[in-house]
Design an enzyme around this catalytic site. Sequence first.
Site, PDB file in Angstrom:
ATOM      1  N   SER A  74       0.808  -1.226   0.000  1.00 20.65           N
ATOM      2  CA  SER A  74       0.000   0.000   0.000  1.00 20.65           C
ATOM      3  C   SER A  74       0.838   1.272   0.000  1.00 20.65           C
ATOM      4  O   SER A  74       0.311   2.350  -0.295  1.00 20.65           O
ATOM      5  CB  SER A  74      -0.945   0.011   1.209  1.00 20.65           C
ATOM      6  OG  SER A  74      -0.210   0.136   2.414  1.00 20.65           O
ATOM      7  N   LYS A 144       0.974   4.579   6.914  1.00 21.95           N
ATOM      8  CA  LYS A 144       0.413   5.396   5.826  1.00 21.95           C
ATOM      9  C   LYS A 144       1.054   6.782   5.875  1.00 21.95           C
ATOM     10  O   LYS A 144       1.784   7.123   6.804  1.00 21.95           O
ATOM     11  CB  LYS A 144      -1.111   5.542   5.967  1.00 21.95           C
ATOM     12  CG  LYS A 144      -1.896   4.239   6.075  1.00 21.95           C
ATOM     13  CD  LYS A 144      -1.938   3.463   4.780  1.00 21.95           C
ATOM     14  CE  LYS A 144      -2.778   2.184   4.945  1.00 21.95           C
ATOM     15  NZ  LYS A 144      -2.674   1.319   3.739  1.00 21.95           N
TER      16      LYS A 144
END
Length: 296
Positions: A74, A144
Site C-alpha cells: 500500500s 500510511k
Amino acid sequence: MNSADGFAAAGDGTPEEKRPRAASEGDGRDETARPPKKPRSFWKELPILIGIALVLALLIKTFLVQAFSIPSDSMQNTLQQGDRVLVDKLTPWFGSKPGRGEVVVFHDPDSWLAGEPTPNPNAVQKVLSWIGLMPSVNEKDLIKRVIGVGGDTVECKGTGPLMVNGKALNEPYVYPGNTPCTDDEVGGRFKVKVPQGYIWVMGDHRQNSSDSRYHQSDQHHGMVPVKDVVGRAIVKAWPINRWGTLPVPDTFDQPGLGDQSAAAASLSVAPQGIALVGVLPVAVWRRRRAASAEAR
C-alpha cells in the site's frame, strides 16, 4: 647517649627514628602483601555486556526507536513489502504531533486489519521482536502517509488532484500509473474536515490502499486518533540497498496550505546501535578498573 636524647640504642647503632618499621608496627597492613586481583577475561565479561546491551535495546524500543516490517504494497514505491523501517517514538513523548506528509505507524483504529492474516512467529523471533532487535510481528499496526491534520479540509473530485485546504498537492511519491484519487464513489468523491486530535491518512499506492477513504463509516469516520500514532517512520533500514530517509515532500510546504504541528528532530539510529554505544563506556570503565587493580 641516653634515652633522654630521643634515640634508642640499637645493635647496629642506627637511631630508632631512622630505622624503617615493619609492616606490622602500626600501619594497618598485613605482613604479607596480597597479590593483585587478576582481571576477568574478555570472554567472561562478554555475557555481562550482552545483557546490558539487551536491556538498553529493550528500553530504546519502548521509548526511543522501534523497527517495523512493511506487510503490504500500500505504500509503494516509497516502501516495498518486506522493507524494515525505523520509527521515532521519542518526539511524541515531548508533545510532537504528526505533520502533513510524514509517514507514520499507528495502531489499528477500528478493525482496519479485519480479515488480514496474522503472523505466526517462532520462539526466537518472538524474543528478538520483544527486545527490539527484529521488527514487531504481532502488533496490529498500519503505516500510511499523513495527508491532513486537525482543522484541515481534504477533498477529491474524480481522479484528482488531491486538495488540502483548497490547495492542489503535487504528489511525485504516488505509485507510477496511479491517479491521486480513485475513480470510484468512495476514493474519488469525498470532502472531509479533520477534527482536532485526528489525522487523515492515505497510502502512496492509491489504487491498492485501504486507508482513511474506505473507513468513513467506522466510529472515527476514517480518521486516525493522534493518540493511536506510534511514531514517524524516519529511515528505511533494510535491505541495505534500499537504505534511505523518509523526508516530508516539498508539496506540503507550499504557501497557503496552513499551519500544522511540526515534528521535532528525530533519531535515526537503530536500537541495537544505540545499545552498543551505551555499552562501550561500561566496557572501557570495567577494563580500566581491572588494569588499575592489577597495577596496585
